[in-house]
Write a protein that holds these residues in place. Sequence first.
Motif, PDB file in Angstrom:
ATOM      1  N   GLN A   1      -9.537   8.133   9.238  1.00 12.53           N
ATOM      2  CA  GLN A   1      -8.432   9.079   9.076  1.00 12.53           C
ATOM      3  C   GLN A   1      -7.082   8.365   9.148  1.00 12.53           C
ATOM      4  O   GLN A   1      -6.171   8.663   8.376  1.00 12.53           O
ATOM      5  N   ARG A   2      -6.976   7.423  10.094  1.00  9.80           N
ATOM      6  CA  ARG A   2      -5.720   6.674  10.211  1.00  9.80           C
ATOM      7  C   ARG A   2      -5.438   5.883   8.928  1.00  9.80           C
ATOM      8  O   ARG A   2      -4.309   5.832   8.447  1.00  9.80           O
ATOM      9  N   ARG A   3      -6.480   5.257   8.420  1.00 11.46           N
ATOM     10  CA  ARG A   3      -6.269   4.455   7.209  1.00 11.46           C
ATOM     11  C   ARG A   3      -5.909   5.356   6.039  1.00 11.46           C
ATOM     12  O   ARG A   3      -5.043   5.000   5.223  1.00 11.46           O
ATOM     13  N   ARG A   4      -6.539   6.520   5.941  1.00 10.56           N
ATOM     14  CA  ARG A   4      -6.247   7.424   4.819  1.00 10.56           C
ATOM     15  C   ARG A   4      -4.799   7.914   4.888  1.00 10.56           C
ATOM     16  O   ARG A   4      -4.108   7.993   3.869  1.00 10.56           O
ATOM     17  N   VAL A   5      -4.346   8.242   6.109  1.00 17.55           N
ATOM     18  CA  VAL A   5      -2.953   8.667   6.262  1.00 17.55           C
ATOM     19  C   VAL A   5      -2.010   7.553   5.826  1.00 17.55           C
ATOM     20  O   VAL A   5      -1.033   7.779   5.107  1.00 17.55           O
ATOM     21  N   ALA A   6      -2.329   6.321   6.262  1.00 18.07           N
ATOM     22  CA  ALA A   6      -1.481   5.179   5.905  1.00 18.07           C
ATOM     23  C   ALA A   6      -1.449   4.958   4.401  1.00 18.07           C
ATOM     24  O   ALA A   6      -0.391   4.688   3.815  1.00 18.07           O
ATOM     25  N   GLU A   7      -2.611   5.069   3.760  1.00 24.37           N
ATOM     26  CA  GLU A   7      -2.688   4.835   2.322  1.00 24.37           C
ATOM     27  C   GLU A   7      -2.019   5.943   1.518  1.00 24.37           C
ATOM     28  O   GLU A   7      -1.662   5.746   0.356  1.00 24.37           O
ATOM     29  N   GLY A   8      -1.832   7.090   2.149  1.00 19.54           N
ATOM     30  CA  GLY A   8      -1.170   8.191   1.454  1.00 19.54           C
ATOM     31  C   GLY A   8       0.337   8.169   1.598  1.00 19.54           C
ATOM     32  O   GLY A   8       1.039   8.992   1.000  1.00 19.54           O
ATOM     33  N   GLN A   9       0.851   7.231   2.398  1.00 14.29           N
ATOM     34  CA  GLN A   9       2.292   7.144   2.590  1.00 14.29           C
ATOM     35  C   GLN A   9       2.950   6.368   1.447  1.00 14.29           C
ATOM     36  O   GLN A   9       2.317   5.567   0.770  1.00 14.29           O
ATOM     37  N   VAL A  10       4.226   6.618   1.279  1.00 15.38           N
ATOM     38  CA  VAL A  10       5.014   5.913   0.262  1.00 15.38           C
ATOM     39  C   VAL A  10       6.174   5.232   0.966  1.00 15.38           C
ATOM     40  O   VAL A  10       6.803   5.798   1.860  1.00 15.38           O
ATOM     41  N   THR A  11       6.462   4.007   0.576  1.00 19.76           N
ATOM     42  CA  THR A  11       7.561   3.274   1.177  1.00 19.76           C
ATOM     43  C   THR A  11       8.343   2.540   0.102  1.00 19.76           C
ATOM     44  O   THR A  11       7.982   2.578  -1.095  1.00 19.76           O
ATOM     45  N   THR A  12       9.385   1.869   0.517  1.00 21.17           N
ATOM     46  CA  THR A  12      10.190   1.073  -0.407  1.00 21.17           C
ATOM     47  C   THR A  12       9.538  -0.294  -0.605  1.00 21.17           C
ATOM     48  O   THR A  12       9.277  -0.996   0.378  1.00 21.17           O
ATOM     49  N   PRO A  13       9.261  -0.689  -1.824  1.00 16.47           N
ATOM     50  CA  PRO A  13       8.718  -2.040  -2.040  1.00 16.47           C
ATOM     51  C   PRO A  13       9.718  -3.096  -1.572  1.00 16.47           C
ATOM     52  O   PRO A  13      10.933  -2.937  -1.729  1.00 16.47           O
ATOM     53  N   ARG A  14       9.195  -4.166  -0.975  1.00 14.28           N
ATOM     54  CA  ARG A  14      10.057  -5.246  -0.489  1.00 14.28           C
ATOM     55  C   ARG A  14       9.576  -6.565  -1.100  1.00 14.28           C
ATOM     56  O   ARG A  14       8.957  -7.393  -0.443  1.00 14.28           O
TER      57      ARG A  14
END
Length: 722
Positions: free
Chosen positions: A225-238
């Motif tokens: 569940q933690r990994r799925r939540v993380a993979e569903g997030q969007v961030t700024t590419p760096r």
Amino acid sequence: MATESSKLAPIIATAAKKFATARDIHTVGDLLAFWPRRYRTRESDLGSVTPGEFLVGVAEVKAASTRSMKARKGTMLNVVITDGTHDLDITFFKAWGHEKALVPGARGIFAGTVGTYNGRLQLTHPGYTMLDDFDAGERKALIPIYRSVGSLHTWTVTESVRRVLDVLDDVPDALPAPVRERRRLVSRTEALRGIHTPDSFAEVEEARRRLRYEEAFVLQVTLAQRRRVAEGQVTTPRPGRPGGVLEAFDARLPFELTAGQVEVGETVAAEMAREVPMHRLLQGEVGSGKTIVALRAMLAAVDSGGQAALLAPTEVLASQHHRTITRMLGDLAEGGMLGGADDATRVVLLTGSQSTAERRKALLDVAVGDAGIVVGTHALLEEHVDFLDLALVVVDEQHRFGVEQRDALRGKGKLPPHVLVMTATPIPRTVAMTVFGDLETSTLRELPAGRAPITTHVVPEDRPGWMERTWARVGEEVRGGRQAYVVCPRIGDDDPAGDGVDLRVESTDDGEEAAPPTRPMHGVHALHARLVEEPALAGLTVEVLHGRLPADDKDAVMARFQRGETQVLVSTTVVEVGVDVPNASVMVVMDADRFGVSQLHQLRGRIGRGGFPGLCLLVTGTDAEAALTRLDAVAATTDGFELARLDLSQRREGDILGAAQSGRRTQLEFLHVLEHEDVIEEAREDAFALVADDPELAGHPALAAAVRDRVDAEQADWLERG
């Protein structure tokens, strides 16, 4: 009918208070999770008992007689019990209440400490229960034996559990039926009956197999569940940029990166260039160069217009990271300052013990974005610490922090930042799957050029002449131009343990923790006073370092040691990780038996960093076989992964696994991560597939409740550790 959440009092009113007081058992679920530690068959071997042993055995009354006592009033009862081959005497100095039950031919369970009288083994006033009463019409082949519950006899615990099982409906099952069928596992209700009221050892093992899988499965669902939540997030590419501070830094490096550092660096760069936040664990041997990988990632974040935060577990380590990064960057760390490079950034330190003025300036630099790299302790997690644009979080020594602490820092970004977790404690694959399964893992195994071999010896403190030679050896190294660490487990006489020392606690036969050994431990202040007077160290500069010193004092001590002004540093374990003094070539660890295997390996990694052969002396005053075996193992190898497996095999799982296994009733009981790799892999496969189909566990309420219980326990533990 009872449920697992039912209170105990209505069911076993007479024993409920003792369960609550002695074992924190309040509900039916608590009692059913109080597992038997072993089992007795109905056939006992009285011929194998020894004086001092606590006997719990099934036997038949062979003879019984009463007689008046000569020295005092009353009648005593002498009983002989037998297993059919061997006899054992029992004496009651008050016969009343026993003589009617203990008649020839009666069978019972007897419990007591074996003593001797007139050269014969005997029990004096043992506890007992007759099997006709105990069986209650249901004769089982095995009798479960539980840990002690106050003054309750083990059969009272057994009878209490049986009474609960007699009125218990089918309990909710965290394992979905398709999973049970695929893995050929019994239901939870069958497992509870099989472990508490078994007919055979095969039934016990089938119950344990089911409960073991459940532990692994609930853990893996949580991680999925933690990994799925993380993979569903969007961030700024760096992605960084050409001609930036990272490129300038790479051009100045006075050494070549190892192949492993290059490979991991490329992986990190690729993940930071994505819109999905990176969540990566970087593990590596002591001195494998994790810091340089992390610094290059932080510079890429700066080149992308963001900030990077490095979270360290202690102020000493945070200050060390700050000094190291600043030194490595040179004028690239002097952004906005006179003499700073064109592409420079600024490196800021933030800790709890800074002065108000220092703290205010650091907070301002962080808030307005002047500080591209922020190094700190738990102080970074405080509400009033605001980042302009947090792009990357680096967590050093993950096992010192809970998931919530990591998340608290991540929450300070406008969008979820990328996360790089570092640990210098090598992690066996099974542990990585069990604890860090929500992270992708990279491993650095290759040591950079210049790392010298380290020789380790165990030094018996009480053996004549050995300590004199130890200090003479330290003196030889230091007079040859090198420096030395001397590590103690305590600060002073009023301090039971120093900074983060991992005191060894052995286990008793019933699984309870035994008290630590009473032999006094060395403290830094007392040993410092002794070494100042030590002839072999005459004329040398000896200083003290520990975590309770004021921050400025700690920084000053470390700075003097790094400059070579201090030749011998008497310290607690604040030097365990991250401290880098290339000129240090010798380490003496006092009371080495009080430290864990991995901790000794970490300490040893502070020497041999400057191309000089290292010498590590593990001083111990114990004669305990287990402790000496542990120390000999550390002396025999410098392979951190081999030592990590040894450490885990000798310790309680919860100690090693840290926050993920911290819950009191959710601690692993049946799953052992080194022994059950196949179980972990199967559970991981099932868990990730289930979460992919039902991320919120809407169709699996019992599983969702089990996951909540585990997560709540983790959070509670984190709050307790603060």
